[in-house]
Design a protein around this motif. Structure first.
Motif, short mmCIF file in Angstrom:
data_model
loop_
_atom_site.label_atom_id
_atom_site.label_comp_id
_atom_site.label_asym_id
_atom_site.label_seq_id
_atom_site.Cartn_x
_atom_site.Cartn_y
_atom_site.Cartn_z
N UNK A 11 0.81 -1.21 0.00
CA UNK A 11 0.00 0.00 0.00
C UNK A 11 0.85 1.27 0.00
N UNK A 12 2.13 1.13 -0.09
CA UNK A 12 3.05 2.27 -0.08
C UNK A 12 3.86 2.27 -1.38
N UNK A 13 4.58 3.34 -1.60
CA UNK A 13 5.47 3.44 -2.74
C UNK A 13 6.91 3.48 -2.24
N UNK A 14 7.81 2.97 -3.03
CA UNK A 14 9.23 3.06 -2.68
C UNK A 14 9.99 3.63 -3.87
N UNK A 15 11.16 4.17 -3.58
CA UNK A 15 11.99 4.78 -4.60
C UNK A 15 13.35 4.10 -4.61
N UNK A 16 13.85 3.85 -5.79
CA UNK A 16 15.17 3.23 -5.95
C UNK A 16 16.08 4.14 -6.74
N UNK A 31 11.78 -5.69 -7.31
CA UNK A 31 10.82 -4.97 -6.48
C UNK A 31 9.51 -4.75 -7.23
N UNK A 32 9.59 -4.45 -8.52
CA UNK A 32 8.37 -4.25 -9.31
C UNK A 32 7.59 -5.55 -9.47
N UNK A 33 8.30 -6.65 -9.59
CA UNK A 33 7.60 -7.96 -9.66
C UNK A 33 6.86 -8.22 -8.35
N UNK A 34 7.49 -7.89 -7.25
CA UNK A 34 6.93 -8.20 -5.94
C UNK A 34 5.84 -7.22 -5.51
N UNK A 37 4.47 -2.62 -10.59
CA UNK A 37 5.24 -1.64 -11.35
C UNK A 37 5.02 -0.21 -10.89
N UNK A 38 3.79 0.16 -10.60
CA UNK A 38 3.50 1.55 -10.24
C UNK A 38 3.85 1.91 -8.81
N UNK A 39 4.23 0.94 -8.00
CA UNK A 39 4.58 1.20 -6.61
C UNK A 39 6.07 1.38 -6.39
N UNK A 40 6.87 1.18 -7.43
CA UNK A 40 8.33 1.32 -7.32
C UNK A 40 8.78 2.40 -8.30
N UNK A 41 9.25 3.50 -7.77
CA UNK A 41 9.71 4.62 -8.58
C UNK A 41 11.22 4.50 -8.76
N UNK A 42 11.66 4.44 -10.00
CA UNK A 42 13.07 4.31 -10.32
C UNK A 42 13.66 5.68 -10.62
#
Length: 70
Positions: A11-16, A31-34, A37-42
């Motif tokens: 339910x959160x977003x993360x940034x890499x 991370x996007x697989x787990x 895609x929209x929850x991990x900002x690269x």
């Protein structure tokens, strides 16, 4: 309890950062697989992408060392 922690993360977003490098691109893909895609900002300093990271989800060109960036 472990399953509950994963639900909270979903339910959160993360940034890499460094997402276009060898290790960063592998990490972002996993991370996007787990978490989706929209929850991990690269992010990366570079804008060229030969890894497919930019097409698979949110991406921003960013210098994390630049305090005034924004």
């Amino acid at each position: 309890m472990n399953g509950r922690k994963i639900d909270v993360i979903r339910n959160k977003k993360c940034i890499g950062t460094g997402a276009l490098g060898h290790i960063g691109s592998e990490l972002i893909n996993e991370l996007r697989k787990k978490y989706g895609n929209n929850n991990v900002i690269a992010t990366d300093l570079r804008d060229c992408d030969c890894t497919g990271i930019k097409e698979s989800g949110p991406f921003h060109t960013l210098d994390v060392m630049d305090y005034n960036a924004g």
